[in-house]
Design a protein around this motif. Structure first.
Motif, PDB file in Angstrom:
ATOM      1  N   ALA A   9      -0.181 -21.642  32.616  1.00 40.97           N
ATOM      2  CA  ALA A   9      -0.364 -23.033  32.203  1.00 40.97           C
ATOM      3  C   ALA A   9      -0.763 -23.129  30.734  1.00 40.97           C
ATOM      4  O   ALA A   9      -0.381 -24.080  30.041  1.00 40.97           O
ATOM      5  CB  ALA A   9      -1.405 -23.700  33.089  1.00 40.97           C
ATOM      6  N   GLU A  10      -1.526 -22.179  30.237  1.00 41.68           N
ATOM      7  CA  GLU A  10      -1.953 -22.198  28.837  1.00 41.68           C
ATOM      8  C   GLU A  10      -0.753 -22.080  27.886  1.00 41.68           C
ATOM      9  O   GLU A  10      -0.674 -22.772  26.874  1.00 41.68           O
ATOM     10  CB  GLU A  10      -2.946 -21.057  28.571  1.00 41.68           C
ATOM     11  CG  GLU A  10      -3.392 -20.929  27.142  1.00 41.68           C
ATOM     12  CD  GLU A  10      -4.155 -22.151  26.640  1.00 41.68           C
ATOM     13  OE1 GLU A  10      -4.197 -22.337  25.411  1.00 41.68           O
ATOM     14  OE2 GLU A  10      -4.691 -22.914  27.458  1.00 41.68           O
ATOM     15  N   PHE A  11       0.199 -21.234  28.236  1.00 33.03           N
ATOM     16  CA  PHE A  11       1.412 -21.086  27.427  1.00 33.03           C
ATOM     17  C   PHE A  11       2.197 -22.397  27.387  1.00 33.03           C
ATOM     18  O   PHE A  11       2.632 -22.847  26.329  1.00 33.03           O
ATOM     19  CB  PHE A  11       2.282 -19.956  27.998  1.00 33.03           C
ATOM     20  CG  PHE A  11       3.627 -19.836  27.342  1.00 33.03           C
ATOM     21  CD1 PHE A  11       3.758 -19.196  26.124  1.00 33.03           C
ATOM     22  CD2 PHE A  11       4.763 -20.377  27.941  1.00 33.03           C
ATOM     23  CE1 PHE A  11       4.994 -19.084  25.515  1.00 33.03           C
ATOM     24  CE2 PHE A  11       6.000 -20.268  27.335  1.00 33.03           C
ATOM     25  CZ  PHE A  11       6.113 -19.615  26.122  1.00 33.03           C
ATOM     26  N   ARG A  12       2.350 -23.021  28.538  1.00 25.23           N
ATOM     27  CA  ARG A  12       3.082 -24.288  28.595  1.00 25.23           C
ATOM     28  C   ARG A  12       2.375 -25.365  27.779  1.00 25.23           C
ATOM     29  O   ARG A  12       3.009 -26.139  27.062  1.00 25.23           O
ATOM     30  CB  ARG A  12       3.251 -24.733  30.050  1.00 25.23           C
ATOM     31  CG  ARG A  12       4.191 -23.829  30.845  1.00 25.23           C
ATOM     32  CD  ARG A  12       4.554 -24.440  32.190  1.00 25.23           C
ATOM     33  NE  ARG A  12       3.410 -24.697  33.048  1.00 25.23           N
ATOM     34  CZ  ARG A  12       2.920 -23.846  33.939  1.00 25.23           C
ATOM     35  NH1 ARG A  12       3.469 -22.657  34.087  1.00 25.23           N
ATOM     36  NH2 ARG A  12       1.892 -24.169  34.686  1.00 25.23           N
ATOM     37  N   ARG A  13       1.032 -25.409  27.856  1.00 20.73           N
ATOM     38  CA  ARG A  13       0.278 -26.389  27.089  1.00 20.73           C
ATOM     39  C   ARG A  13       0.453 -26.158  25.593  1.00 20.73           C
ATOM     40  O   ARG A  13       0.669 -27.104  24.828  1.00 20.73           O
ATOM     41  CB  ARG A  13      -1.212 -26.330  27.450  1.00 20.73           C
ATOM     42  CG  ARG A  13      -2.036 -27.434  26.790  1.00 20.73           C
ATOM     43  CD  ARG A  13      -3.527 -27.182  26.878  1.00 20.73           C
ATOM     44  NE  ARG A  13      -3.942 -25.950  26.251  1.00 20.73           N
ATOM     45  CZ  ARG A  13      -4.044 -25.738  24.936  1.00 20.73           C
ATOM     46  NH1 ARG A  13      -3.709 -26.686  24.093  1.00 20.73           N
ATOM     47  NH2 ARG A  13      -4.447 -24.581  24.459  1.00 20.73           N
ATOM     48  N   ARG A  14       0.395 -24.895  25.158  1.00 20.21           N
ATOM     49  CA  ARG A  14       0.577 -24.588  23.734  1.00 20.21           C
ATOM     50  C   ARG A  14       1.976 -24.977  23.264  1.00 20.21           C
ATOM     51  O   ARG A  14       2.151 -25.492  22.162  1.00 20.21           O
ATOM     52  CB  ARG A  14       0.322 -23.098  23.463  1.00 20.21           C
ATOM     53  CG  ARG A  14      -1.136 -22.728  23.461  1.00 20.21           C
ATOM     54  CD  ARG A  14      -1.360 -21.340  22.884  1.00 20.21           C
ATOM     55  NE  ARG A  14      -0.313 -20.392  23.238  1.00 20.21           N
ATOM     56  CZ  ARG A  14      -0.476 -19.346  24.035  1.00 20.21           C
ATOM     57  NH1 ARG A  14      -1.642 -19.091  24.569  1.00 20.21           N
ATOM     58  NH2 ARG A  14       0.523 -18.541  24.294  1.00 20.21           N
ATOM     59  N   CYS A  15       2.972 -24.720  24.096  1.00 17.58           N
ATOM     60  CA  CYS A  15       4.347 -25.099  23.740  1.00 17.58           C
ATOM     61  C   CYS A  15       4.478 -26.608  23.602  1.00 17.58           C
ATOM     62  O   CYS A  15       5.089 -27.100  22.645  1.00 17.58           O
ATOM     63  CB  CYS A  15       5.334 -24.594  24.794  1.00 17.58           C
ATOM     64  SG  CYS A  15       5.609 -22.825  24.760  1.00 17.58           S
TER      65      CYS A  15
END
Length: 115
Positions: A96-102
């Protein structure tokens, strides 16, 4: 770059006139006009594909789209919807952190006018 192309074209045209006379030069002029793209269709196609790719990425990253985004996605071109499907699969495999950063970076790029 365009000046160099014109210089080459002039040199080839002069050589054709010298070697084959006027009909060869007319043939070269026709071929040159046929191969050139005064409407800039290739750069326009690349720009359109780039825009559609960014739109597909935004569609794939949007977990909970607003009503406006859902309507926009519903009327998006089929190619955008088609690109979004495998992107969603790839993005779903990440945390989820990767998706949020993207999403945050895409939002920042849109606000900057880069995308």
């Amino acid at each position: 770059m365009a000046e160099l192309m014109r210089l080459r074209a002039f040199a080839v045209r002069q050589a054709l006139i010298y070697l084959g006379g006027l009909p060869a030069a007319k043939a070269y002029d026709w071929l040159s006009a046929y191969c050139s793209d005064p409407n800039q269709r290739l750069p326009q196609a690349i720009a359109r594909a780039t825009d559609q790719t960014w739109q597909a990425l935004a569609m794939a990253l949007d977990d909970q789209p607003s009503l406006g985004e859902r309507l926009k996605n519903k009327f998006a071109p089929g190619v955008v919807k088609g690109m979004a499907v495998p992107l969603r699969v790839l993005i779903a495999e990440r945390d989820a952190e990767f998706r949020r950063r993207c999403r945050d970076e895409l939002t920042r790029l849109r606000l900057d006018g880069t995308v």
